[in-house]
Scaffold this motif. Structure first.
Motif: not given
Length: 307
Positions: A16-37
């Motif tokens: 939802h929040c990434i949608g406020y930036w230009e981004h490559d939708e197709a690669s989100l499933a790959e990149t989001l798995q490298w999240f950190r909190i």
């Protein structure tokens, strides 16, 4: 660190929040798995220009003004040629925003990937440590006249907030007494421009990147900036040297410290009085971290996961 209830990934919130930036939708499933909190939730995504990192924090934990200060400081440093992380603008040109989402209100910003790898993965050579110190000296020099300083928390406010947390969470009287003694001792220290000003306050090896191909350093995560003694940054960096792998010819702790301070002093002064204050600075860091842990652990969830 965020409270435990925020340390759970939320990919729907991230998308939802990434949608406020230009981004490559197709690669989100790959990149989001490298999240950190940790103190923020960080979710990677791709733009045409390369990898970016969305950073989210609940509005109750961090105000938009604090994030705006960080952005302003990063841009200020980059104008001076300092290798600070690069803020990435939103679709509407803003660098950060308070986003009201179905999951609550969050402060959101984004930064481009810096070159190199975190310093903590590199063997602790004399050259690497000296460059680490030189980078901090240069940072303090370039931050000296940054206008953001007028808006940031001071060490007094930081310690007062920590003490209130200790009271709220029923810390032992001995800890509160130590807090009061430390305040008195720190209050007696001079706060001259040569030794006191706007600092990073989290200048540890995981926030400094090194590119072995170019020999260049880069610095990220300015969100903890406070006004205090430069020695506060120095002690956190010196203690962080323990995280570096030893290398082929291990250096003794005093050798690592000498290398770091040699690099630092190549950019700005660090006096014998500054060195003498380092144990007090370490005590301040430890008390603030202790109070922070009490705050984080004070709240539990009925459906808390097995951490």
């Amino acid at each position: 660190m965020l409270k435990l209830k925020y340390l759970i990934e939320n990919f729907d919130l991230a998308k939802h929040c990434i949608g406020y930036w230009e981004h490559d939708e197709a690669s989100l499933a790959e990149t989001l798995q490298w999240f950190r909190i940790s103190s923020n939730a960080v979710y990677p995504f791709r733009q045409a220009q390369g990898l970016c990192f969305l950073r989210l924090c609940p509005a109750a934990e961090k105000t938009l003004a604090e994030v705006e200060d960080e952005i302003a400081a990063a841009l200020w440093l980059r104008e001076k040629g300092f290798p600070a992380m690069e803020p990435v603008p939103m679709r509407d040109g803003r660098y950060c925003a308070l986003l009201n989402t179905p999951w609550g209100s969050y402060t959101a910003c984004c930064f481009r990937q810096v070159a190199g790898q975190p310093l903590e993965i590199f063997p602790a050579s004399r050259e690497l440590i000296e460059g680490y110190g030189r980078t901090l000296g240069r940072l303090h020099r370039d931050l000296a006249d940054c206008p953001v300083a007028g808006q940031r928390t001071t060490w007094r406010e930081l310690l007062a907030s920590a003490r209130q947390r200790l009271v709220d969470h029923h810390a032992p009287k001995a800890v509160l007494d130590r807090c009061d003694t430390l305040h008195s001792r720190l209050n007696a220290l001079p706060a001259a421009p040569e030794s006191y000003g706007l600092i990073h306050y989290d200048f540890e090896p995981d926030n400094v990147f090194f590119d072995p191909h170019t020999g260049q350093y880069a610095v990220i995560d300015f969100d903890d900036m406070i006004v205090g003694w430069y020695a506060l940054d120095v002690i956190r960096a010196l203690d962080g040297l323990e995280e570096l792998p030893p290398g082929d010819a291990p250096l003794r702790p005093e050798e690592r410290e000498a290398c770091f301070l040699r690099g630092y002093r190549s950019c700005r002064p660090f006096t014998a009085a500054d060195e003498a204050a380092l144990p007090l600075m370490r005590s301040l860091v430890q008390l603030v971290e202790y109070a922070g842990l009490m705050h984080v652990l004070a709240e539990t969830l009925p459906t808390e996961p097995e951490w």
